[in-house]
Write a protein that holds these residues in place. Structure first.
Motif, PDB file in Angstrom:
ATOM      1  N   ASP A  14      87.339  27.567  27.707  1.00 41.23           N
ATOM      2  CA  ASP A  14      86.979  28.934  27.309  1.00 41.23           C
ATOM      3  C   ASP A  14      85.524  29.235  27.619  1.00 41.23           C
ATOM      4  O   ASP A  14      85.193  30.313  28.118  1.00 41.23           O
ATOM      5  N   ALA A  15      84.635  28.301  27.315  1.00 42.87           N
ATOM      6  CA  ALA A  15      83.213  28.503  27.589  1.00 42.87           C
ATOM      7  C   ALA A  15      82.975  28.644  29.083  1.00 42.87           C
ATOM      8  O   ALA A  15      82.237  29.529  29.527  1.00 42.87           O
ATOM      9  N   ALA A  16      83.617  27.791  29.875  1.00 39.29           N
ATOM     10  CA  ALA A  16      83.447  27.844  31.323  1.00 39.29           C
ATOM     11  C   ALA A  16      83.941  29.178  31.887  1.00 39.29           C
ATOM     12  O   ALA A  16      83.262  29.800  32.712  1.00 39.29           O
ATOM     13  N   GLU A  17      85.089  29.638  31.442  1.00 39.96           N
ATOM     14  CA  GLU A  17      85.627  30.898  31.950  1.00 39.96           C
ATOM     15  C   GLU A  17      84.778  32.088  31.520  1.00 39.96           C
ATOM     16  O   GLU A  17      84.572  33.023  32.291  1.00 39.96           O
ATOM     17  N   GLU A  18      84.267  32.041  30.296  1.00 37.06           N
ATOM     18  CA  GLU A  18      83.394  33.121  29.818  1.00 37.06           C
ATOM     19  C   GLU A  18      82.117  33.208  30.651  1.00 37.06           C
ATOM     20  O   GLU A  18      81.683  34.290  31.039  1.00 37.06           O
ATOM     21  N   VAL A  19      81.531  32.061  30.954  1.00 37.13           N
ATOM     22  CA  VAL A  19      80.316  32.037  31.765  1.00 37.13           C
ATOM     23  C   VAL A  19      80.614  32.489  33.191  1.00 37.13           C
ATOM     24  O   VAL A  19      79.833  33.235  33.789  1.00 37.13           O
ATOM     25  N   ALA A  20      81.735  32.097  33.743  1.00 38.69           N
ATOM     26  CA  ALA A  20      82.107  32.532  35.100  1.00 38.69           C
ATOM     27  C   ALA A  20      82.226  34.052  35.161  1.00 38.69           C
ATOM     28  O   ALA A  20      81.745  34.688  36.110  1.00 38.69           O
ATOM     29  N   GLU A  21      82.826  34.657  34.146  1.00 42.70           N
ATOM     30  CA  GLU A  21      82.932  36.119  34.092  1.00 42.70           C
ATOM     31  C   GLU A  21      81.560  36.767  33.988  1.00 42.70           C
ATOM     32  O   GLU A  21      81.284  37.768  34.646  1.00 42.70           O
ATOM     33  N   GLU A  22      80.698  36.204  33.154  1.00 44.02           N
ATOM     34  CA  GLU A  22      79.344  36.738  32.993  1.00 44.02           C
ATOM     35  C   GLU A  22      78.557  36.635  34.296  1.00 44.02           C
ATOM     36  O   GLU A  22      77.835  37.567  34.675  1.00 44.02           O
ATOM     37  N   LEU A  23      78.699  35.519  34.996  1.00 42.11           N
ATOM     38  CA  LEU A  23      78.011  35.352  36.281  1.00 42.11           C
ATOM     39  C   LEU A  23      78.471  36.399  37.292  1.00 42.11           C
ATOM     40  O   LEU A  23      77.661  36.971  38.015  1.00 42.11           O
ATOM     41  N   SER A  24      79.771  36.633  37.353  1.00 35.71           N
ATOM     42  CA  SER A  24      80.314  37.634  38.281  1.00 35.71           C
ATOM     43  C   SER A  24      79.793  39.021  37.970  1.00 35.71           C
ATOM     44  O   SER A  24      79.498  39.801  38.877  1.00 35.71           O
ATOM     45  N   ALA A  25      79.668  39.330  36.687  1.00 40.05           N
ATOM     46  CA  ALA A  25      79.162  40.639  36.286  1.00 40.05           C
ATOM     47  C   ALA A  25      77.661  40.765  36.546  1.00 40.05           C
ATOM     48  O   ALA A  25      77.182  41.795  37.017  1.00 40.05           O
TER      49      ALA A  25
END
Length: 84
Positions: A14-25
Motif C-alpha cells: 500500500d505504501a509503495a503504490e501510494e508513493v508511486a501515485e504521488e510521484l506520477s502526480a
C-alpha cells in the motif's frame, strides 16, 4: 547531474503504490513508475519481502530538490531511498 535510477523501498505494498501515485502526480515527466516486490537476500519467508518503487531519472537528471522530494516521500511512508 545525477542520472541514476532511484529505488524507494517500503515495508508494504500500500505504501509503495501510494508513493508511486504521488510521484506520477508530482512529476508526470518521469514516465512509467514500476512497483515490484523484492524479497530480502537470504529470506524465504514471503512476510520478509519489501516493496520497491523504481524510478528512472528524468531526461535532464535528478535535481537536488527532486532527490529531497523522493527522500521525503519515502520517509513519510516508513521507507528509504537507494540508488540503483
Amino acid at each position: 547531474m545525477n542520472d541514476t535510477r532511484q529505488l524507494l523501498v517500503f515495508p508494504d505494498r500500500d505504501a509503495a503504490e501510494e508513493v508511486a501515485e504521488e510521484l506520477s502526480a508530482r512529476w508526470p515527466d518521469l514516465g512509467e513508475i514500476e512497483v515490484a516486490r523484492d524479497a530480502l537476500a537470504g529470506e524465504d519467508d514471503a512476510e520478509d519481502a519489501q516493496w520497491v518503487v523504481a524510478v528512472e531519472a528524468p531526461e535532464d537528471g535528478w535535481t537536488p530538490g527532486q532527490l529531497r522530494g523522493l527522500d521525503e516521500l519515502a520517509t513519510d511512508q516508513d521507507g528509504w531511498r537507494e540508488e540503483g
